[in-house]
Motif scaffolding. Structure first.
Motif, PDB file in Angstrom:
ATOM      1  N   GLU A  37     -16.896 -10.495  19.317  1.00 41.58           N
ATOM      2  CA  GLU A  37     -16.897  -9.600  20.475  1.00 41.58           C
ATOM      3  C   GLU A  37     -18.103  -9.834  21.382  1.00 41.58           C
ATOM      4  O   GLU A  37     -17.999  -9.691  22.594  1.00 41.58           O
ATOM      5  CB  GLU A  37     -16.858  -8.137  20.027  1.00 41.58           C
ATOM      6  CG  GLU A  37     -15.501  -7.692  19.543  1.00 41.58           C
ATOM      7  CD  GLU A  37     -14.439  -7.734  20.628  1.00 41.58           C
ATOM      8  OE1 GLU A  37     -14.589  -7.047  21.659  1.00 41.58           O
ATOM      9  OE2 GLU A  37     -13.449  -8.472  20.440  1.00 41.58           O
ATOM     10  N   ARG A  38     -19.243 -10.201  20.807  1.00 44.22           N
ATOM     11  CA  ARG A  38     -20.443 -10.451  21.613  1.00 44.22           C
ATOM     12  C   ARG A  38     -20.249 -11.587  22.605  1.00 44.22           C
ATOM     13  O   ARG A  38     -20.951 -11.665  23.609  1.00 44.22           O
ATOM     14  CB  ARG A  38     -21.646 -10.746  20.712  1.00 44.22           C
ATOM     15  CG  ARG A  38     -22.320  -9.505  20.203  1.00 44.22           C
ATOM     16  CD  ARG A  38     -23.693  -9.808  19.613  1.00 44.22           C
ATOM     17  NE  ARG A  38     -23.660 -10.735  18.495  1.00 44.22           N
ATOM     18  CZ  ARG A  38     -23.533 -10.372  17.228  1.00 44.22           C
ATOM     19  NH1 ARG A  38     -23.423  -9.104  16.893  1.00 44.22           N
ATOM     20  NH2 ARG A  38     -23.518 -11.281  16.273  1.00 44.22           N
ATOM     21  N   THR A  39     -19.294 -12.475  22.354  1.00 44.85           N
ATOM     22  CA  THR A  39     -19.055 -13.582  23.281  1.00 44.85           C
ATOM     23  C   THR A  39     -18.437 -13.092  24.581  1.00 44.85           C
ATOM     24  O   THR A  39     -18.517 -13.766  25.594  1.00 44.85           O
ATOM     25  CB  THR A  39     -18.101 -14.635  22.676  1.00 44.85           C
ATOM     26  OG1 THR A  39     -16.789 -14.075  22.547  1.00 44.85           O
ATOM     27  CG2 THR A  39     -18.600 -15.137  21.340  1.00 44.85           C
ATOM     28  N   GLU A  69     -14.973 -10.838   7.098  1.00 46.19           N
ATOM     29  CA  GLU A  69     -15.400  -9.453   6.905  1.00 46.19           C
ATOM     30  C   GLU A  69     -15.346  -8.683   8.221  1.00 46.19           C
ATOM     31  O   GLU A  69     -15.434  -9.286   9.292  1.00 46.19           O
ATOM     32  CB  GLU A  69     -16.836  -9.413   6.362  1.00 46.19           C
ATOM     33  CG  GLU A  69     -17.038 -10.119   5.033  1.00 46.19           C
ATOM     34  CD  GLU A  69     -16.320  -9.469   3.868  1.00 46.19           C
ATOM     35  OE1 GLU A  69     -15.946  -8.275   3.968  1.00 46.19           O
ATOM     36  OE2 GLU A  69     -16.121 -10.141   2.840  1.00 46.19           O
ATOM     37  N   PRO A  70     -15.236  -7.358   8.155  1.00 45.10           N
ATOM     38  CA  PRO A  70     -15.220  -6.552   9.382  1.00 45.10           C
ATOM     39  C   PRO A  70     -16.454  -6.776  10.262  1.00 45.10           C
ATOM     40  O   PRO A  70     -16.354  -6.721  11.494  1.00 45.10           O
ATOM     41  CB  PRO A  70     -15.171  -5.111   8.868  1.00 45.10           C
ATOM     42  CG  PRO A  70     -14.564  -5.207   7.514  1.00 45.10           C
ATOM     43  CD  PRO A  70     -15.034  -6.525   6.962  1.00 45.10           C
ATOM     44  N   THR A  71     -17.589  -7.066   9.667  1.00 37.92           N
ATOM     45  CA  THR A  71     -18.808  -7.279  10.448  1.00 37.92           C
ATOM     46  C   THR A  71     -18.730  -8.534  11.312  1.00 37.92           C
ATOM     47  O   THR A  71     -19.455  -8.652  12.306  1.00 37.92           O
ATOM     48  CB  THR A  71     -20.032  -7.361   9.520  1.00 37.92           C
ATOM     49  OG1 THR A  71     -19.781  -8.350   8.517  1.00 37.92           O
ATOM     50  CG2 THR A  71     -20.301  -6.020   8.854  1.00 37.92           C
ATOM     51  N   SER A  72     -17.862  -9.469  10.967  1.00 36.96           N
ATOM     52  CA  SER A  72     -17.711 -10.696  11.749  1.00 36.96           C
ATOM     53  C   SER A  72     -17.075 -10.436  13.110  1.00 36.96           C
ATOM     54  O   SER A  72     -17.250 -11.233  14.038  1.00 36.96           O
ATOM     55  CB  SER A  72     -16.862 -11.715  10.985  1.00 36.96           C
ATOM     56  OG  SER A  72     -17.444 -12.020   9.745  1.00 36.96           O
ATOM     57  N   ILE A  73     -16.356  -9.349  13.236  1.00 39.25           N
ATOM     58  CA  ILE A  73     -15.715  -9.013  14.507  1.00 39.25           C
ATOM     59  C   ILE A  73     -16.769  -8.848  15.601  1.00 39.25           C
ATOM     60  O   ILE A  73     -16.585  -9.309  16.729  1.00 39.25           O
ATOM     61  CB  ILE A  73     -14.843  -7.748  14.367  1.00 39.25           C
ATOM     62  CG1 ILE A  73     -13.636  -8.064  13.476  1.00 39.25           C
ATOM     63  CG2 ILE A  73     -14.403  -7.224  15.729  1.00 39.25           C
ATOM     64  CD1 ILE A  73     -12.773  -6.876  13.134  1.00 39.25           C
ATOM     65  N   ALA A  74     -17.885  -8.221  15.272  1.00 41.54           N
ATOM     66  CA  ALA A  74     -18.942  -8.000  16.261  1.00 41.54           C
ATOM     67  C   ALA A  74     -19.462  -9.325  16.817  1.00 41.54           C
ATOM     68  O   ALA A  74     -19.754  -9.422  18.013  1.00 41.54           O
ATOM     69  CB  ALA A  74     -20.077  -7.189  15.649  1.00 41.54           C
ATOM     70  N   SER A  75     -19.558 -10.351  15.985  1.00 42.59           N
ATOM     71  CA  SER A  75     -20.022 -11.658  16.448  1.00 42.59           C
ATOM     72  C   SER A  75     -19.069 -12.251  17.478  1.00 42.59           C
ATOM     73  O   SER A  75     -19.500 -12.820  18.477  1.00 42.59           O
ATOM     74  CB  SER A  75     -20.158 -12.628  15.274  1.00 42.59           C
ATOM     75  OG  SER A  75     -21.114 -12.166  14.370  1.00 42.59           O
TER      76      SER A  75
END
Length: 152
Positions: free
Chosen positions: A49-51, A41-47
């Motif tokens: 990116e946080r790395t 899902e698009p929301t998984s990108i933020a996870s």
């Protein structure tokens, strides 16, 4: 709010939700366009990116395989990823689907679909979360943590 909603669309390259096409990730000159991280899902990108450790681009499937819910390969947004790989635009695909039954099935199916191409196919490691105690880890999590170990 209505204006925002009407201005959103899916990126024609990666299927991320965006207000410009291509999205900021796909249009970025500093990102490795040949390294693709596949997420559900698009929301998984933020996870990811946080790395702050990933500099490639993404591909959003908008779901996972779920035969019980009538979701098969045709319902996932994978065609443009397969087309990019077929055109020789990708060196590595990182399968970053969730370690659920559906996520694992999706990763296996996608790996099989990509195996005939001369690219590197990798799967994110899973295991014991940082800050937790291993005595609370279930056997699958602990098994994957052992399999994904790395040399120090």
């Amino acid at each position: 709010m209505r204006e925002l909603k009407t201005g959103l669309r899916l990126c024609s390259i990666c299927n991320n939700v965006t207000d410009v096409d291509p999205c900021a990730y796909c249009a970025s000159p500093v990102r490795n366009q040949r390294l693709v991280c596949v997420v559900e899902e698009p929301t998984s990108i933020a996870s990811v990116e946080r790395t702050r450790g990933y500099n490639g681009v993404y591909h959003v499937l908008h779901g996972t395989l779920s035969p019980l819910h009538g979701v098969g390969p045709d319902q996932l947004r994978s065609a443009n990823l397969l087309a990019r790989v077929e055109r020789g635009e990708v060196d590595e695909v990182i399968l970053a689907t969730s370690p659920t039954l559906e996520g694992e099935a999706t990763a296996s199916w996608l790996a099989a679909a990509l195996r005939s191409y001369p690219i590197k196919i990798t799967r994110i490691a899973t295991g014991v979360p940082a800050g937790s105690d291993i005595e609370y880890a279930d056997e699958v999590t602990m098994s994957r943590a052992m399999e994904g170990r790395r040399e120090l």
